[in-house]
Design a protein around this motif. Structure first.
Motif, short mmCIF file in Angstrom:
data_model
loop_
_atom_site.label_atom_id
_atom_site.label_comp_id
_atom_site.label_asym_id
_atom_site.label_seq_id
_atom_site.Cartn_x
_atom_site.Cartn_y
_atom_site.Cartn_z
N SER A 103 56.96 -99.00 3.97
CA SER A 103 57.49 -100.23 3.34
C SER A 103 59.31 -100.10 3.39
O SER A 103 60.07 -99.11 4.32
N THR A 104 60.28 -101.37 2.93
CA THR A 104 61.33 -101.25 3.38
C THR A 104 62.54 -102.23 2.12
O THR A 104 61.12 -102.80 1.74
N GLU A 136 52.35 -104.30 2.30
CA GLU A 136 51.91 -103.56 0.90
C GLU A 136 51.22 -104.90 0.54
O GLU A 136 50.06 -103.90 0.01
N ARG A 150 58.93 -97.57 -0.25
CA ARG A 150 59.82 -98.11 0.85
C ARG A 150 60.92 -97.15 1.03
O ARG A 150 61.06 -96.65 0.71
N HIS A 217 59.78 -95.62 -3.89
CA HIS A 217 61.16 -95.39 -2.98
C HIS A 217 61.83 -94.52 -2.83
O HIS A 217 61.51 -93.26 -3.56
#
Length: 295
Positions: A103-104, A136, A150, A217
Motif C-alpha cells: 500500500s501507500t 487495505e 505501506r 511501514h
C-alpha cells in the motif's frame, strides 16, 4: 516440494526487483505474473489460478499508480486497487496462502509533523489514496492474517519513476523547477523487495501461521523534499542542470499530494529485524544499477 511465491504485477518496479532477487532465495519457487497471465479483476480466474498453482505466499505488487489520472478514471483505479485486492486476498485465504499487500503513504492527509506510525488515522486526499485504502480494508476483511506494507516515493532502475524522469529531463534541459514543500522518504524498490522476501523467510519458520499479521511501514531512512531528491540525483549523476525550488502552489496537479508523509519504520524493524537504509546510499545503488543496465 518447494513452496511457491506468487507475485502479481511481476513486471512493475517492485516485481522486477523481486525477479532480480529471486535466485538468492533458492528455497522457494517463484511465479511472476502480469495481467495477461493472471487477470486480477476476474474473480473466477483468480480462484482458478490459486487452485491450480497452490502458492504458499502471494505478494500483490499490482496497482493502479497514475495518481492524477485516477481523479477522472475512478472506476478503473478502484477495480485494480480495491476490488481486485479483495479477490486476491479471498483466494489466498481460502487456499491457505499468506497474503502480502503493498500500500501507500497516500492513505494519509499529510498533516503530520513527525514520522507516521501504523496506528495514525487515515484520511486520503484523493481517489488514488482512497482506492488504496479500500484495498487495505478488503485485504484484512478476507485475509485477517494479511501483511500490509505501506511504502512511499518508490523508484527503481525499472519502470517509470521520479529518478528516471529527472535523469531524462536533466539531459534535455538546462533548468528545472521542483517542489520543495512536500516532505517524505524515498524507497528504492530493491530494498523493499529484499525486506519482503526476508519477511517471508521469517514467516516460513513460524508454526503459528497467523503470527505477525497487520500493517507495517517501510521506506528508506531520512526526510527530504522532492527538490532535495532532485538535487541529489543531479549531483550524483554529474549533471550540470540548474534546479529551482518552487512551492506546490506553483505546480498545480489534479490530485492533491500529502505535504508530509514520512513513515515510521519502528514496527517493521522491531518485529522482523528489517534493516532500513539511508536514502542517499540507496539512490547511489540505483544509479549504479542504471549505469550497468545501459552499458
Amino acid at each position: 516440494m518447494m513452496k511457491k511465491i506468487l507475485v502479481t504485477g511481476g513486471n512493475g518496479q517492485l516485481g522486477s526487483e523481486l525477479q532480480q532477487l529471486a535466485p538468492l532465495y533458492a528455497g522457494f519457487e517463484f511465479l511472476f505474473t502480469d495481467y495477461a497471465e493472471l487477470p486480477i479483476d476476474d474473480e473466477k480466474a483468480v480462484f482458478a489460478f490459486f487452485r491450480e498453482q497452490n502458492p504458499s505466499y502471494c505478494i500483490n505488487c499490482a496497482a493502479y499508480t497514475a495518481v492524477d489520472k485516477a481523479e477522472t478514471d475512478q472506476d478503473m483505479a478502484m477495480l485494480v486497487n480495491g476490488t481486485s485486492v479483495g479477490y486476491l486476498a479471498k483466494a489466498a485465504a481460502e487456499n491457505g496462502a499468506r497474503f502480502i499487500h503493498i500500500s501507500t503513504d497516500y492513505v494519509f492527509d499529510g498533516e503530520a509533523t513527525e514520522p507516521i506510525s501504523e496506528e495514525t488515522p487515515v484520511n486520503p486526499l484523493g481517489v488514488y489514496g482512497l482506492t488504496k485504502l479500500k484495498g487495505e480494508q478488503l485485504a484484512v476483511a478476507y485475509a485477517p492474517n494479511a501483511i500490509i506494507i505501506r511504502t512511499a516515493w518508490v523508484y527503481s532502475a525499472y519502470g517509470h519513476n521520479f529518478v528516471k524522469t529527472m535523469l531524462r529531463l536533466m539531459s534535455e534541459r538546462k533548468e528545472l523547477s521542483v517542489v520543495n514543500d512536500q516532505f517524505g522518504s524515498p524507497t528504492y524498490a530493491a530494498d523493499l523487495a529484499k525486506a519482503i522476501l526476508d519477511i517471508i523467510v521469517i514467516l516460513d519458520q513460524q508454526p503459528n501461521v497467523d503470527q505477525f499479521g497487520g500493517i507495517y511501514h517501510y521506506s528508506n531512512d531520512g526526510v527530504i523534499s522532492w527538490y532535495d531528491f532532485a538535487v541529489a540525483i543531479r549531483d550524483l549523476s554529474g549533471s550540470k542542470c540548474k534546479i529551482h525550488p518552487i512551492p506546490t502552489t506553483a505546480y498545480p496537479t489534479p490530485a492533491r499530494r500529502p505535504a508530509y508523509s514520512v513513515l515510521s519504520k519502528d514496527k517493521i524493524r522491531s518485529v522482523f529485524g528489517i534493516r532500513t537504509i539511508p536514502w542517499k546510499d540507496s539512490l547511489k545503488a540505483c544509479l549504479l544499477q542504471l549505469q550497468q543496465l545501459l552499458a
